[in-house]
Design a protein around this motif. Structure first.
Motif, short mmCIF file in Angstrom:
data_model
loop_
_atom_site.label_atom_id
_atom_site.label_comp_id
_atom_site.label_asym_id
_atom_site.label_seq_id
_atom_site.Cartn_x
_atom_site.Cartn_y
_atom_site.Cartn_z
N ASN A 102 0.82 -1.22 0.00
CA ASN A 102 0.00 0.00 0.00
C ASN A 102 0.85 1.27 0.00
N TYR A 103 1.98 1.21 -0.71
CA TYR A 103 2.87 2.39 -0.69
C TYR A 103 2.20 3.61 -1.32
N MET A 104 1.12 3.38 -2.11
CA MET A 104 0.42 4.54 -2.69
C MET A 104 -0.28 5.38 -1.62
N GLN A 105 -0.32 4.89 -0.38
CA GLN A 105 -0.79 5.73 0.72
C GLN A 105 0.12 6.95 0.89
N LEU A 106 1.35 6.86 0.40
CA LEU A 106 2.23 8.03 0.42
C LEU A 106 1.61 9.16 -0.39
N LEU A 107 0.94 8.80 -1.47
CA LEU A 107 0.27 9.81 -2.31
C LEU A 107 -0.98 10.31 -1.59
N VAL A 108 -1.77 9.36 -1.10
CA VAL A 108 -3.02 9.74 -0.41
C VAL A 108 -2.71 10.74 0.70
N ALA A 109 -1.64 10.48 1.45
CA ALA A 109 -1.30 11.32 2.60
C ALA A 109 -0.32 12.44 2.25
N ARG B 5 20.10 6.70 0.42
CA ARG B 5 19.71 7.89 1.21
C ARG B 5 18.70 8.70 0.39
N ALA B 6 17.73 8.01 -0.11
CA ALA B 6 16.77 8.63 -1.04
C ALA B 6 15.42 8.77 -0.39
N SER B 7 14.56 9.56 -1.01
CA SER B 7 13.21 9.73 -0.50
C SER B 7 12.20 9.41 -1.59
N MET B 8 11.04 8.99 -1.15
CA MET B 8 9.93 8.66 -2.06
C MET B 8 8.75 9.45 -1.53
N THR B 9 8.20 10.31 -2.36
CA THR B 9 7.19 11.25 -1.89
C THR B 9 5.97 11.23 -2.80
N GLY B 10 4.81 11.14 -2.19
CA GLY B 10 3.58 11.21 -2.95
C GLY B 10 3.04 12.62 -2.96
N PHE B 11 2.34 12.97 -4.03
CA PHE B 11 1.74 14.30 -4.08
C PHE B 11 0.42 14.22 -4.83
N VAL B 12 -0.40 15.20 -4.61
CA VAL B 12 -1.70 15.31 -5.28
C VAL B 12 -1.79 16.71 -5.84
N ARG C 56 15.42 11.54 -5.42
CA ARG C 56 14.01 11.78 -5.08
C ARG C 56 13.13 10.95 -6.01
N VAL C 57 12.27 10.14 -5.40
CA VAL C 57 11.30 9.37 -6.16
C VAL C 57 9.95 10.07 -5.98
N VAL C 58 9.36 10.49 -7.09
CA VAL C 58 8.08 11.20 -7.04
C VAL C 58 6.99 10.19 -7.39
N ILE C 59 6.07 9.98 -6.46
CA ILE C 59 5.00 9.02 -6.68
C ILE C 59 3.78 9.77 -7.20
N CYS C 60 3.52 9.60 -8.49
CA CYS C 60 2.40 10.28 -9.14
C CYS C 60 1.28 9.31 -9.46
N GLY C 61 1.64 8.10 -9.87
CA GLY C 61 0.64 7.11 -10.23
C GLY C 61 1.23 5.72 -10.21
N ALA C 62 0.37 4.73 -10.48
CA ALA C 62 0.81 3.33 -10.46
C ALA C 62 -0.08 2.54 -11.40
N ILE C 63 -0.07 2.94 -12.68
CA ILE C 63 -1.03 2.37 -13.63
C ILE C 63 -0.92 0.86 -13.72
N ALA D 221 2.74 12.11 1.71
CA ALA D 221 3.77 11.78 2.69
C ALA D 221 5.07 11.40 1.98
N SER D 222 6.13 11.35 2.76
CA SER D 222 7.41 10.93 2.20
C SER D 222 7.98 9.78 3.01
N MET D 223 8.79 8.98 2.34
CA MET D 223 9.46 7.85 2.97
C MET D 223 10.94 8.01 2.63
N THR D 224 11.76 8.11 3.64
CA THR D 224 13.16 8.48 3.41
C THR D 224 14.08 7.51 4.13
N GLY D 225 15.07 7.04 3.40
CA GLY D 225 16.08 6.18 4.00
C GLY D 225 17.27 6.99 4.44
N PHE D 226 17.94 6.52 5.49
CA PHE D 226 19.15 7.23 5.92
C PHE D 226 20.14 6.22 6.47
#
Lengths: 337, 337
Positions: free
Chosen positions: A261-268, B269-276, B240-247, A270-275
């Protein structure tokens, strides 16, 4: 007199949980230091979930331990012979000495340990890499604001137990996820977590809903798998997920489980970041000073589970981590002959 | 005279690809506007992968379309009757009018469309939500620096094709991932992408290695699944990973596939971020102005695939998106009787 060094080497790349055959324990003569080197008698070894990842081939944040190589481990020991200007016999030092009784070092990345400040095992835990991982991971990557809800998985572990306390100290609501009622009681009663959820009791998602009714602002993940998915389903708007570890996946012998359900990052949004804590090396001193202040004032509590044994006991002690048996920082104290 | 409105309603929640029985197409009298309302004759409907997600129950970034409700869709049409002070008969307007021939509106979130600037379908594509999604998603969330490598999946789609071009305009190396040699040629020859990878040709990971030898700095994902995993395996430090969709996942009828190698976020050391995109509503005007400038100067090219049909054709046009058939912005132009 030649010292006999007992050494634990990686014999094979494990599939699933490491087996006895994946290790080779042997006695070897310890070489004496050359110019610019010193010899450390290792007293305490840090035993960490991440060690399992170092045993795998492939791209990671550190090179894999090669077959035949001494198993990598952080440790604390005493300098017993030195031809290095900066390290004298008797010095207590921290370094990546490996799973062995005696380690030669050129001093690179070796630091002095002040045992008047705290006993050596604390320097592997709250004042060591574990504490620093919690400190920088939570504050720099998670960036919690006072009043926000911080949830940490693996909460009874060496990193998680510090994460929740730092969250509490910073005015956040601290919720821990751990395995078993005893650990959960310890988190709330001894460490001051606002709530603790026993994931073994089932219905983690409902429990998160109960304890984080407005959602999770910062999720600090040490576990991965179903626990990560449960947290993603409860993220607050603009939440930060801090990826520190994935202990539930380290011994998987099939395909790893990604968060479905990583697409919850979009819904929220939100970001997920490794360090990786090593990136903060130039700020370690600042982190340790703050952690030591909190320890002194009693705001922060450290707990170490010290197992006494020999180098040959390391494989079994490592396994105990994956059985969920430990609380706080797991340290193997080598019997001094 | 009462107008007959043809309406496409959601009849059932689809499992997997939507079937004919999941829709109900019916003719209904169009109600005349009351005070503060106006009636729009819908001319163009935006057809987007995200529509499939609106058909599911459960928490998402917009409420689900309810069973029996008119299928949600952005569209452009002409005001043909008005009792609203701000909208006059003859005005060309954009709004979420739904999949129907006539839509009543109170004017909320309805904007004027300047067809002297560009034909109406462009206002659903490069100058519409697709273009704005590319613009803010890439620049605000992805934050590419000149010289960095930007990889976009679904690169021949309405959003992806703009993402790559904005990356190129901003001095980045733009690499597209698309399905089929024709689309890839179009990306490189017509849109100026530096490279395009046909994921259907196999060995996506090797292709990414070849075309992004120093790793991926920004990955803009519209696809998910195996494509996301391949990109995660090639992230550059601090990517930076931008989460826009998941067709690839929208029509899954089993469990969704999360990125099994998400711990590469830690390694890199990257981030994955969803946006609307709706969160950027107060900056749409700025985005449209910039996109229009680029279109005028020829730096940005827009492509719309306009299918002419009726409301009853919508289900089939939507399915074509998931068969990978379209290039650029897919628009259903309703035949005007």
């Amino acid at each position: 007199m030649t010292l006999v060094n007992t050494v634990c080497r990686l014999a094979a790349r494990p599939v699933g949980l490491p087996k006895a055959e994946d290790w080779q324990i042997s006695d070897e003569p310890a070489r004496t230091p050359r110019d610019g080197e010193f010899l450390v008698q290792v007293e305490y070894l840090s035993v960490d979930p991440a060690m399992r990842t170092w045993m795998n081939a492939g791209r990671s944040y550190v090179p894999p331990v090669e077959i035949g190589e001494v198993m990598r481990a952080g440790g604390i020991g005493r300098v017993i012979d030195s031809r290095h200007a900066d390290f004298a016999v008797g010095d207590e030092v921290f370094g990546t000495f490996g799973v062995q009784r005696y380690a030669l070092s050129d001093g690179r990345d070796v630091t002095a340990v002040d045992t008047t400040l705290a006993p050596a095992p604390v320097h592997l835990g709250a004042l060591g890499i574990s504490g620093l991982t919690a400190y920088f991971g939570l504050l720099d990557v998670g960036r919690p604001q006072p009043g926000q809800t911080v949830v940490v998985s693996g909460a009874a572990g060496s990193v998680g137990s510090i994460v929740g306390q730092i969250a509490r100290i910073n005015g956040c609501r601290a919720i821990g996820i751990a395995g078993g009622a005893d650990k959960c009681r310890w988190l709330v009663d001894e460490l001051g977590f606002d709530a603790a959820i026993d994931y073994q009791a089932g219905d983690l998602r409902q429990q998160l809903k109960t304890h984080a009714p407005n959602g999770i602002d910062v999720f600090f993940d040490n576990v991965g798998g179903a626990v990560l998915e449960a947290a993603l389903a409860r993220l607050a708007r603009a939440a930060r997920v801090v990826i520190c570890g994935a202990i539930s996946q380290y011994n998987a012998d099939g395909e790893l489980r990604g968060p479905a359900n990583y697409m919850q990052l979009l819904v929220a949004r939100a970001s997920m970041t490794g360090f990786v804590i090593f990136d903060y090396a130039d700020r370690y001193a600042q982190g340790v000073a703050q952690l030591a202040d909190w320890l002194r004032s009693g705001e922060l509590r450290s707990r170490e589970q010290v197992v006494h044994g020999d180098v040959g006991d390391f494989p079994e002690v490592l396994l105990s981590l994956f059985r969920g048996g430990n609380t706080g920082k797991l340290v193997l104290a080598l019997e001094q002959h």
